[in-house]
Design an enzyme around this catalytic site. Sequence first.
Site, mmCIF file in Angstrom:
data_model
loop_
_atom_site.group_PDB
_atom_site.id
_atom_site.type_symbol
_atom_site.label_atom_id
_atom_site.label_comp_id
_atom_site.label_asym_id
_atom_site.label_seq_id
_atom_site.Cartn_x
_atom_site.Cartn_y
_atom_site.Cartn_z
ATOM 1 N N ASP A 13 8.545 -9.619 9.626
ATOM 2 C CA ASP A 13 8.423 -11.035 9.929
ATOM 3 C C ASP A 13 7.860 -11.232 11.326
ATOM 4 O OD1 ASP A 13 8.654 -13.749 9.901
ATOM 5 O OD2 ASP A 13 10.813 -13.784 10.272
ATOM 6 N N ASP A 53 7.426 -17.461 13.000
ATOM 7 C CA ASP A 53 8.643 -18.266 13.078
ATOM 8 C C ASP A 53 8.308 -19.743 13.144
ATOM 9 O OD1 ASP A 53 10.208 -16.092 12.894
ATOM 10 O OD2 ASP A 53 10.711 -15.968 15.022
ATOM 11 N N SER A 89 0.828 -1.187 0.000
ATOM 12 C CA SER A 89 0.000 0.000 0.000
ATOM 13 C C SER A 89 0.868 1.244 0.000
ATOM 14 C CB SER A 89 -0.869 0.057 1.256
ATOM 15 O OG SER A 89 -1.459 -1.169 1.516
#
Lengths: 807, 123
Positions: free
Chosen positions: A348, A351, A276
């Site tokens: 991130d 995991d 975006s």
Amino acid sequence: MNFIKFIFPFLISLALIVGLNNKLGQVPPLGKFLDPYNGFWANSENQDIAFEVSPSIPGLNEKVSIYYDSILIPHVYANNDHDLYMAQGYVTAQNRLWQMEFQTHASGGRVSEIIGKDALDFDRYQRRNGLLYGAEKAVKLMAEDPTIGPLLNAYTEGINQYIASLEYKDLPIEYKLLDYKPEKWSNLKSGLLLKYMADDLAGGDADAENTQLLKMLGKERFNFLFPDRYKDFDPVIPKSRDWDFEAETIERPDSIEFPLVFPDNKAPQPDPQNGSNNWAVHGSKTSTGKPILANDPHLGLNLPSIWYVMHLNSPTVNVFGSTLPGALGVIIGFNDNVSWGVTNATRDVRDWYHITFKSDEKKEYRYNGKWLKTQKVIQEFKVRGNENYYDTIYYTHHGPIVYDESFRSENSKTNFALRWTAHDPSNEQLTFHLLNRAKNYDDYEKALTFYDCPAQNFAYADVHGDIALWINGKFPLRWEEQGKFIMDGSRADMDWAGFIPREHNAYMKNPKQGYLSSANQIPVDSTYPYYHYDRGFEHYRNRRLNQKLETLQNITVEDMMRLQNDNFSLLASDILPSILDSLNRNNMSEPEKIAFDALSNWNFMADQDAIAPAYFEILWDDLYKNLWDEFYGLDNKVRRPELPVTVEILKEHPEEKYIDNQNTDIKESISDLYHMSFKSAVDSVENWKSANEKELTWSNFKNTTVQHLARLAPFSTDNIQIGGNKHILNATSGRHGPSWRMVVSLEQPIKAYGVYPGGQSGNPGSYYYDNLIEPWSDGEYYELENKANASDLNNIIFTQTLTPEAK
Amino acid sequence: MKFIIRTIIIVVAAHFSLLYFPWWSMAICAFFAGAIIAGKNLSTFFSGFIGLGFLWLIQAFIIHNDSSGILSNKIAELFGLSDGIYMVIISGIVAGLVGGFSTLSGFRFRRIFSRDKSRGLYR
């Protein structure tokens, strides 16, 4: 004899009725479906609005008035918040019921119930991924919240009142086509919808691929090809920011060995193009002296549209903007004082842990020298036309085991548990509730503290003149490289130690430069005291955006609209000149000369009528594939280096071994690669010309398509005449692009404009199903009026009054 | 005359029935019309076929026309057809077949019981 003469026509009639009342393969039940009174014909509309004028709604306290404007945006006026959100639920369902239900079925892993066993693999991944698990935890927290709980109930009740009013005749067309019925809405479904967004925006990671690459390449090469940050990067939070806080410290364990194991076959992940733009410009740079905010979230281009635009008014709120069907309140919008917009803070937050079980029974797994117990949950899948399917999912303290020998991992020793912030209970609805009512920066800042996942860059501007941008969400507190590779699930020092304190999240308020922007690039520079990582920060849109914002002065709303529709390709301007330099025009064929001239004269604007972008698109794809051919052909186990590294190698490292194409006998140079790719581009475009009757233009070539959620071609719109591409501010590629464009000028009264590629109605039989696509592609906007009094509204085409049921 | 009366009864009864009941309710209307107003096999079949066939055909055509085919054209495309008008025709044929066989069934049902009586009257 007469009985026999009776039984023949009677059996034929019966067979016809039964046969036509049931679905046959893909064919809907024809009798039911073709009935002009109740079947698909009953879904035919035109520009007239056929909503019930004053439906009676049990549970409503007072009357709610809803005024639909010329593009069917509902302006909802209620006397209290309970009624407001009940009305939001009712009105949204009235327009988007099938979409709401389908998306939550997808999120909860229940698509097989609708379409059969083809969807079972997808459903199993959704449940193993933990979306249902996360939604259950989140909705429990929301239901217990004294503010959100009752409002969520009212919203659910509103949807259910609409569902209860439906007969077969009134069902959205998709139910009739696929031959099933809507079920009751629940708070859990709202939770699932929010997890659907979390999955779309924060459901990607590269741990397994990175681990595979680390094994293939070794540490040094891996770091060179897949660096954490690139040269010339321009972070979301300007480099000028000082980090004036004492950061939490975290020890990196001494002996780290990442287990070199991976699932055999990873499940598909969200589109890496999801991204975006948003920005806020300070009054010092605008023509009115007041801030302007702009936002355009880039998502898959779908019909019914992902967004449903509403104006919600009650004594506590007067807010306008885009809502997500299934979630309460406005997600991106403005009220009388502030405006906010979001972009994905790609980071991130997932995991993977390699788990060692004590035995095949999976009752216990090794952790910190001990054996911990797993929790075993059997998930039931109803599969249309088949028997129920049962999948066993084991939970560790990390999270669910997603990959094991029964799912995409054939070896019984490779079990992988997922730790993901989307699994944790969180109350994002409270953030939107507070943002919808925010009056100033402090309110905005407070609202964000309740927001966890998917992390977003919240741009902010208000009528008092403040602008700000917070990179907001719940981020694990990690040691360097933690979570970049698959980790050993038996070691406690591999677990997340905690989370970055909320107040240490990166943000900036009223910077000297006079603007703040984000376009999914790296959040901060290396001075930020916490480790941050993602597999693919955007590198081009953000720099183009900041270059423009830097130079623009006396900015108007129209400037911002032009910027949202800006087609400049920074990537092409970066690499194309050196490609063209290596080509010799003299020994070219006629079509090659045409292509060469088009590319040479190109101003790098991917405009709809240009032809150069078509050549460049193929040229670049081919060049990229030839350069990184070593990385293809390994199934989907590895990813390829990102664009900045690719460009860097082409321009600065002519000796790199990857430049040689493995599939040929000769040793290629960079200029050989350029030649091959150029010729291939010309061939592809020539082939396209002979296969298509359309004129060669970028928009015809690119074929931007807004696709129906069930991928029904007649309910989709293709060949939309629009420029842009990925890595361009106007990020419109083939199936992906700006799903809502909004520009808000924070003057008094606020002026706001918006448009999106779809329409307010979810009914393919309505004029309002796709009426905004053309204005969207033409770069036009509609004025969004958040009038506090209904009597000041313009262009009202239909009025509906929700009435409490008489007692 | 009986043909016309029967056909009209079928159309009117089916129309009102479809406003409130599922699509197959029209077959029950046709069955009773066939049983009440006796005729010949062909005449009963065709009053059902024409009655319900035209009822659906005309209703569908009006909707197709009023809505400028926004939906019917899309549905036709789903069925591999080029124009929504084919959906109008298919709707008519489907209703016609159901109507024809149900009306005939009604008539043949009546004949199980009424054979001797009618013979006595007209022979």
